[in-house]
Design a protein around this motif. Structure first.
Motif, PDB file in Angstrom:
ATOM      1  N   VAL B 100       0.828  -1.207   0.000  1.00 56.78           N
ATOM      2  CA  VAL B 100       0.000   0.000   0.000  1.00 56.78           C
ATOM      3  C   VAL B 100       0.869   1.266   0.000  1.00 56.78           C
ATOM      4  O   VAL B 100       0.739   2.115  -0.877  1.00 56.78           O
ATOM      5  CB  VAL B 100      -0.948   0.017   1.219  1.00 56.78           C
ATOM      6  N   PHE B 101       1.756   1.387   0.962  1.00 50.96           N
ATOM      7  CA  PHE B 101       2.437   2.675   1.144  1.00 50.96           C
ATOM      8  C   PHE B 101       3.731   2.815   0.347  1.00 50.96           C
ATOM      9  O   PHE B 101       4.094   3.915  -0.048  1.00 50.96           O
ATOM     10  CB  PHE B 101       2.699   2.922   2.625  1.00 50.96           C
ATOM     11  N   ASP B 102       4.443   1.697   0.145  1.00 50.83           N
ATOM     12  CA  ASP B 102       5.669   1.813  -0.643  1.00 50.83           C
ATOM     13  C   ASP B 102       5.361   1.811  -2.132  1.00 50.83           C
ATOM     14  O   ASP B 102       5.958   2.549  -2.902  1.00 50.83           O
ATOM     15  CB  ASP B 102       6.626   0.666  -0.309  1.00 50.83           C
ATOM     16  N   GLN B 103       4.435   0.951  -2.533  1.00 48.39           N
ATOM     17  CA  GLN B 103       4.208   0.771  -3.972  1.00 48.39           C
ATOM     18  C   GLN B 103       2.824   1.218  -4.431  1.00 48.39           C
ATOM     19  O   GLN B 103       2.585   1.307  -5.627  1.00 48.39           O
ATOM     20  CB  GLN B 103       4.409  -0.708  -4.350  1.00 48.39           C
ATOM     21  N   PHE B 104       1.955   1.459  -3.536  1.00 50.67           N
ATOM     22  CA  PHE B 104       0.570   1.804  -3.849  1.00 50.67           C
ATOM     23  C   PHE B 104      -0.016   0.928  -4.960  1.00 50.67           C
ATOM     24  O   PHE B 104      -0.451   1.408  -6.003  1.00 50.67           O
ATOM     25  CB  PHE B 104       0.422   3.297  -4.173  1.00 50.67           C
ATOM     26  N   ASP B 106       1.101  -0.853  -7.183  1.00 50.41           N
ATOM     27  CA  ASP B 106       1.730  -0.896  -8.504  1.00 50.41           C
ATOM     28  C   ASP B 106       2.348  -2.285  -8.674  1.00 50.41           C
ATOM     29  O   ASP B 106       3.518  -2.508  -8.386  1.00 50.41           O
ATOM     30  CB  ASP B 106       2.802   0.206  -8.587  1.00 50.41           C
TER      31      ASP B 106
END
Ligand code: HEM
Lengths: 320, 229
Positions: B100-104, B106
């Motif tokens: 969620v927060f590092d790659q959202f 992707d």
């Protein structure tokens, strides 16, 4: 203009050195008394530290800079509690906890090497080299996080001018204080102390490159590299060496601490570049401290317009 | 001495109470994250804390069998599954923070990361191997697989722990103190497993005694296999 110069270049060194208590020192360190004139010329500087402590900012009449960004600033608290300064420990909170042992007065900086007039500068003399400016810069750490910090400082070029670099001078080597008594992290052999950094002479003379003596209108906190540090905003944060005691002009490129520690991972240039990854992690994105999600990293940390020409024709994959 | 004898066997209700205590205790790290000041970089704090606890609980679960041998407290093994499943639980949170927060979300970037970054590869490897162990941790699954195959499968826990330590080692910039401690402890745990001769014999693997050796970490498995050859 003249008046402005007079005000911003008029510190009271005697008071700075003599001040006994921390708060008193901060009071005395103010660069000019708040006269009506001074107030009229004053650039409003935000100083959360000063506000919290019911004091005025240390530096008041700072020159604004066209290089400053208008992006939202990182909070003073975060900028002073989340630091990489291995001389005081490797955890982000260690410098804030441990840096109180650093003695920032008396302090001298030797400027030597390939110079016509090498000499030793007292820190209070350095504060008067050139009118102090506020420079609100992006700071991009090699660990893929970033901040926006309003530094107080002056162009390194102004200092270099004073010592008259010779024709042989091609590089500048910077050295941090080496004193395990004051810097407990130096008792470990994790890095080869003292910390050494370097720039090409043209990078060092670039108008974006400054020596910082403060942030948020206040004297540089110890954990941020007091009393004087380098700021090179288009390079990864580790290039911006802290607590400098020596600046040496050289003919050969200096061997920097991180190049010695891990030559495959850290090069001499260390320009912020989203296309050249650290061998172990990506540099394409960064987390701005205060944000939850990452944002794209900009080439040269967004300072390409000013600095790209320094590297034209160079293979940045090779010279990382 | 008398005390030790008493501790060797606990009544079922006592074990159930103990299980509940362990269950709740394992939530403390999460509860602390919920209320603590997460610092200047909350995402980093969350990632690090959940990663650490995934590894901590994995190590604790690995320590249970040697500890049981050492103390003679047979009921210890009945706490193992809870602790080991918490390792998986924190690993899920850890991965969730990253996604969620590092790659959202992707996914293409995540796949690239897994393929390209050795430390992510190692973490991913650990995580992927944890999944079948968690799935087969139920009594029903143990019965269905049969003790021997189950134990065989659950030997993977050593591989998970080793690659977890490499994951940690490969992500630090310079100060390897943290991962070095984990590596040292893991060496200790592995040698404890090697040194404690298995007392379990073929008969011990019937269904009746299985219920006392269940757990995600197949602590005794390696030794049992050895002993049978
Ligand atoms: C796909 C799976 C995984 C991914 C993508 C992942 C990703 C990460 C990331 C991004 C970090 C932080 C790096 C940094 O802040 O510089 C980290 C740290 C860590 N991870 Fe993982 N991880 C995974 C699986 C695991 C597993 C299964 C474990 C444990 C069994 C684990 C244990 C740790 C530990 C101990 C740390 C270091 C904490 C610290 O620095 O104190 N990770 N991981």
């Amino acid at each position: 203009m003249l008046i402005k110069r007079a005000f911003s270049g008029d510190p009271k060194p005697s008071e700075i050195t003599d001040a006994k208590s921390y708060a008193a020192r901060r009071c005395f360190l103010k660069f000019s008394c708040a006269t009506a004139m001074g107030a009229a010329l004053m650039l409003p500087t935000e100083s959360p530290w000063a506000e919290e402590n019911g004091l005025a900012a240390d530096f008041n009449n700072l020159k604004a800079s066209p290089f400053s960004t208008t992006e939202e600033k990182t909070s003073f608290r975060d900028a002073t509690r989340y630091n990489n300064f291995y001389e005081f420990g490797t955890a982000k909170g260690d410098p804030e906890r441990n840096a109180h042992t650093l003695r920032v007065r008396p302090w001298t900086v030797a400027v030597e090497g390939e110079a016509g007039k090498p000499r030793i500068f007292d820190i209070d003399e350095l504060l008067k080299i050139s009118p102090l400016e506020e420079r609100i810069y992006r700071l991009r750490c090699v660990e893929a996080w970033s901040m926006v910090i309003p530094w107080v400082g002056f162009p390194l070029a102004e200092l270099l001018k004073r010592v008259e670099p010779t024709g042989n001078a091609k590089f500048v080597e910077f050295t941090t204080l080496h004193d395990p008594e004051q810097m407990p992290g130096q008792r470990s052999t994790m890095l080869d102390w003292p910390y050494v950094e370097g720039l090409r002479l043209d990078e060092a003379r670039h108008p974006l490159t400054i020596l910082a003596v403060g942030l948020y209108g206040n004297v540089l906190p110890k954990q941020n590299g007091a009393p004087i540090r380098l700021i090179v905003p288009w390079k990864y944060g580790f290039k911006s060496i802290k607590s400098i005691v020596r600046i040496r002009l050289t003919e050969e490129p200096p061997l920097t601490t991180w190049m010695k520690a891990a030559p495959r991972e850290y090069g001499f240039y260390a320009n912020v570049n989203p296309e050249v990854d650290h061998p172990r992690w990506s540099q394409a994105k960064e987390r701005r401290i205060g944000d939850f999600l990452k944002r794209p990293t900009l080439m040269f940390n967004g300072y390409g317009e000013q600095v790209a020409h320094l590297y034209s024709g160079m293979d940045l994959q090779k010279y990382f | 001495m008398k005390q030790a004898l008493k501790l060797k066997h606990l009544s079922n209700p006592a074990i159930h109470r103990l299980k509940l205590v362990v269950f709740l205790a394992c939530l403390i790290p999460l509860a602390r994250l919920a209320v603590a000041d997460l610092g200047a970089d909350p995402v980093d704090t969350l990632t690090r804390s959940t990663g650490r606890w995934a590894l901590n609980f994995l190590f604790i679960s690995l320590a249970i069998t040697p500890l049981r041998k050492f103390t003679g407290w047979l009921w210890l093994v009945r706490l193992r599954r809870t602790v080991a499943l918490y390792s998986f639980f924190y690993a899920c949170l850890h991965l969730g923070v990253y996604v969620v927060f590092d790659q959202f979300f992707d996914w293409a970037a995540i796949v690239r990361d897994i393929a390209k970054r050795p430390y992510i590869t190692a973490g991913f490897f650990s995580f992927v191997l944890l999944v079948p162990l968690a799935i087969t941790s139920t009594n029903g699954m143990i019965r269905r697989l049969g003790g021997r195959r189950w134990q065989h499968l659950h030997r993977l826990v050593y591989l998970i722990a080793i690659s977890g330590v490499f994951h940690y080692l490969w992500l630090v910039k310079r100060d390897i103190t943290g991962p070095a401690w984990y590596a040292l402890i893991l060496c200790g745990l592995l040698s404890a497993r090697m040194l404690t001769r298995p007392r379990v014999r073929t008969g011990a693997l019937d269904k009746g005694s299985m219920s006392s050796t269940i757990g995600v970490s197949g602590g005794t498995s390696m030794m049992v296999e050895r002993g049978r050859e």
